[in-house]
Design a protein around this motif. Structure first.
Motif, PDB file in Angstrom:
ATOM      1  N   TRP A 235      43.624  55.403  31.923  1.00 15.50           N
ATOM      2  CA  TRP A 235      42.529  55.306  32.796  1.00 15.50           C
ATOM      3  C   TRP A 235      41.417  54.418  32.393  1.00 15.50           C
ATOM      4  N   LYS A 236      41.222  53.808  30.864  1.00 11.92           N
ATOM      5  CA  LYS A 236      40.449  52.873  30.591  1.00 11.92           C
ATOM      6  C   LYS A 236      40.694  51.590  31.532  1.00 11.92           C
ATOM      7  N   HIS A 237      41.963  51.307  31.836  1.00 11.89           N
ATOM      8  CA  HIS A 237      42.146  49.926  32.474  1.00 11.89           C
ATOM      9  C   HIS A 237      42.172  50.397  33.821  1.00 11.89           C
ATOM     10  N   ILE A 238      42.223  51.553  34.304  1.00 11.06           N
ATOM     11  CA  ILE A 238      41.759  51.674  35.785  1.00 11.06           C
ATOM     12  C   ILE A 238      40.270  51.857  35.781  1.00 11.06           C
ATOM     13  N   ASP A 239      39.541  52.336  34.986  1.00  9.23           N
ATOM     14  CA  ASP A 239      38.112  52.032  34.987  1.00  9.23           C
ATOM     15  C   ASP A 239      37.529  50.742  35.081  1.00  9.23           C
ATOM     16  N   LEU A 240      38.458  49.878  34.578  1.00  9.81           N
ATOM     17  CA  LEU A 240      37.893  48.264  34.403  1.00  9.81           C
ATOM     18  C   LEU A 240      37.990  47.678  35.889  1.00  9.81           C
ATOM     19  N   ALA A 241      39.041  48.186  36.543  1.00 10.75           N
ATOM     20  CA  ALA A 241      39.382  47.686  38.013  1.00 10.75           C
ATOM     21  C   ALA A 241      38.462  48.419  38.914  1.00 10.75           C
ATOM     22  N   HIS A 242      38.379  49.544  38.714  1.00  5.51           N
ATOM     23  CA  HIS A 242      37.139  50.364  39.708  1.00  5.51           C
ATOM     24  C   HIS A 242      35.921  49.764  39.428  1.00  5.51           C
ATOM     25  N   GLY A 243      35.534  49.239  38.247  1.00 10.13           N
ATOM     26  CA  GLY A 243      34.190  48.751  38.020  1.00 10.13           C
ATOM     27  C   GLY A 243      33.909  47.348  38.670  1.00 10.13           C
ATOM     28  N   TYR A 244      34.940  46.604  38.673  1.00 11.77           N
ATOM     29  CA  TYR A 244      34.831  45.334  39.545  1.00 11.77           C
ATOM     30  C   TYR A 244      34.827  45.465  40.890  1.00 11.77           C
ATOM     31  N   PHE A 245      35.266  46.647  41.582  1.00 11.83           N
ATOM     32  CA  PHE A 245      35.005  47.054  43.070  1.00 11.83           C
ATOM     33  C   PHE A 245      33.919  47.625  43.413  1.00 11.83           C
ATOM     34  N   GLU A 246      33.481  48.485  42.266  1.00 14.12           N
ATOM     35  CA  GLU A 246      31.932  48.959  42.634  1.00 14.12           C
ATOM     36  C   GLU A 246      30.875  48.054  42.541  1.00 14.12           C
TER      37      GLU A 246
END
Length: 254
Positions: A235-246
């Motif tokens: 989930w930490k890695h998915i959070d990183l990708a999500h942060g970029y899109f946000e």
């Protein structure tokens, strides 16, 4: 002549990697995605993705090296229809009778070997695949949609719609001991990376929505279509990708 290494790659209880190409562990042909075997219990097995269909015998050899005969594997689950994940399906269906499961959207493209819909012609023009690369038509036994369940022995996989990298892209999530494990295909990768390509079925907006969905699920272990697997805190890695899109940015490409 390729040298075949006798390596047992056990990633998790009942989960083995038997194929991986140039963007991963390089176990099999360079075109191959990561290919996994799931031991669902009760003598039932599933293959997750089929590789690129070039020298699929190398995937078979790795199955046999971990003590699994390909004839034991009843189901072949495809995350999407791109060549490196699905072109091997015809071999495994014809040779071993594996029942192919794919999304409702992607199933007709696999059954008809629709080179335009699976972006294969574009990939050949770009040099991703050689000019003579073949994707053979393969029947799809079952077409699935979001939240459908696939039962492999005592293991239940839940289907998640995960478009973005490709239309008709799905993931397969399972729960064990309160932990969530995801076979994610090309939805998200270690380090928060993605695979965005200039093809008709790749959508940045869909990709952002998919990553946001996965971010809410708090995935513990991720078995992606390329690169390294994540045993914990995926989930930490998915959070990183999500942060970029946000931030209206694009995550780094794999």
């Amino acid at each position: 002549m390729h040298r075949l290494y006798s390596i047992m790659i056990r990633l998790h209880e009942g989960i083995f990697m038997v194929g991986s190409g140039k963007h991963g562990a390089q176990l099999t042909h360079s075109i191959d995605c990561n290919v996994f075997v799931l031991d669902g219990g009760g003598g039932e097995f599933a293959l997750i993705d089929a590789g690129g269909g070039v020298e699929p015998e190398r995937i078979v050899a790795n199955m046999e090296r971990i003590g699994i005969e390909p004839g034991q594997i009843r189901y072949l689950l495809l995350t999407h229809a791109h060549g490196d994940h699905a072109a091997g399906a015809a071999f495994f269906h014809e040779r071993y009778g594996m029942q192919v499961i794919a999304s409702k959207e992607a199933a007709p493209w696999i059954e008809n070997a629709d080179r335009e819909k699976i972006s294969l012609n574009a990939a050949v023009r770009a040099g991703v695949y050689p000019a003579d690369y073949e994707f053979r038509a393969c029947p799809v036994e079952r077409q699935v949609s979001e939240y459908d369940e696939i039962v492999i022995g005592s293991t239940v996989l839940r289907v998640l719609d995960t478009p973005g990298h490709a239309r008709g892209h799905i993931g397969f999530m399972m729960e064990r001991g309160g932990r969530r494990l995801l076979f994610g295909g090309d939805s998200v990768f270690a380090g928060g990376k993605v695979v965005i390509q200039n093809i008709w079925d790749c959508s940045i907006q869909d990709y952002a929505a998919t990553v946001a969905k996965l971010q809410q699920l708090r995935i513990d272990s991720l078995f992606p279509g390329h690169g390294v697997f994540l045993a914990d805190e995926a989930w930490k890695h998915i959070d990183l990708a999500h942060g970029y899109f946000e931030r209206l940015e694009i995550p780094p490409n794999l």
